[in-house]
Design an enzyme around this catalytic site. Sequence first.
Site, short mmCIF file in Angstrom:
data_model
loop_
_atom_site.label_atom_id
_atom_site.label_comp_id
_atom_site.label_asym_id
_atom_site.label_seq_id
_atom_site.Cartn_x
_atom_site.Cartn_y
_atom_site.Cartn_z
N GLN A 108 0.00 -0.76 0.19
CA GLN A 108 0.03 0.07 -0.37
C GLN A 108 0.46 1.06 0.08
O GLN A 108 1.86 1.06 0.58
CB GLN A 108 -1.13 0.55 1.23
CG GLN A 108 0.26 0.03 2.47
CD GLN A 108 -1.06 -0.08 3.95
OE1 GLN A 108 -1.24 0.75 4.56
NE2 GLN A 108 -1.26 -1.16 3.51
N GLU A 160 -4.32 3.33 -0.05
CA GLU A 160 -5.06 3.90 1.55
C GLU A 160 -5.07 4.96 1.21
O GLU A 160 -4.48 6.12 1.58
CB GLU A 160 -4.09 3.07 2.99
CG GLU A 160 -4.50 3.62 3.98
CD GLU A 160 -3.80 3.16 4.76
OE1 GLU A 160 -4.09 3.75 5.83
OE2 GLU A 160 -2.21 2.68 4.83
N HIS A 174 3.85 11.43 -6.72
CA HIS A 174 2.86 10.32 -7.21
C HIS A 174 2.81 9.60 -7.42
O HIS A 174 3.71 9.06 -6.58
CB HIS A 174 3.05 11.49 -8.53
CG HIS A 174 3.84 10.56 -9.53
ND1 HIS A 174 5.38 11.21 -9.55
CD2 HIS A 174 3.80 9.34 -10.52
CE1 HIS A 174 6.33 10.10 -10.45
NE2 HIS A 174 4.94 9.58 -10.83
N LYS A 225 8.37 17.62 -22.83
CA LYS A 225 8.87 17.15 -23.59
C LYS A 225 9.01 15.81 -23.62
O LYS A 225 9.35 15.09 -24.34
CB LYS A 225 10.27 17.48 -22.65
CG LYS A 225 11.27 18.75 -22.91
CD LYS A 225 12.08 18.90 -22.76
CE LYS A 225 12.82 20.08 -22.53
NZ LYS A 225 14.24 20.71 -21.97
N GLU A 278 0.18 10.16 -12.11
CA GLU A 278 0.56 10.10 -13.62
C GLU A 278 -0.60 9.00 -14.19
O GLU A 278 -0.85 8.04 -13.51
CB GLU A 278 2.02 9.38 -13.40
CG GLU A 278 2.82 9.27 -14.94
CD GLU A 278 4.31 8.20 -14.80
OE1 GLU A 278 4.95 8.82 -16.06
OE2 GLU A 278 4.41 8.94 -13.72
#
EC number: 4.4.1.5
Length: 184
Positions: free
Chosen positions: A34, A100, A127, A157, A173
């Site tokens: 997690q 979580e 992230h 880029k 992401e």
Amino acid sequence: MAEPQPASSGLTDEAALSCCSDPDPSTKDFLLQQTMLRIKDPKKSLDFYTRVLGLTLLQKLDFPSMKFSLYFLAYEDKNDIPKDKTERTAWAFSRKATLELTHNWGTEDDETQSYHNGNSDPRGFGHIGIAVPDVYEACKRFEELGVKFVKKPDDGKMKGLAFVQDPDGYWIEILNPNKMATII
């Protein structure tokens, strides 16, 4: 141990490998189970992670004496979740890559409450990543749902991957694992 590298160049592949040890056999059954994010409003966060990103709520645990709740989510079929609480708890904690969400009671009503996402100073956490079959299709859907973007797939880029934000501003992401070799 590898020679220190200048900060501007990072470690070479060889230097990175030389910093690593072979896993001890006693760790062969360990798994990354997690990662935890603190959330302000569970209603907003649960809606985002289930409706927008498609995760399933595996289990909710309340801790009244400490005034917080934990919500465990993952990409699992809700029909596979055991009905028995003890069995469900063991099952939920045996899943790979569970998210979580920790809610400290009352934060949803505090207008001054916010959590630091780690992407501005002081930098830290960055992230989480969600793999999708088609980044562009996923992002089209996210736009239709009003999701806030940090980076759209063709911005910057690194073309073909995106970053969105959850209700607390954490970055997520959005990537296609089969396309990453051409992006990086």
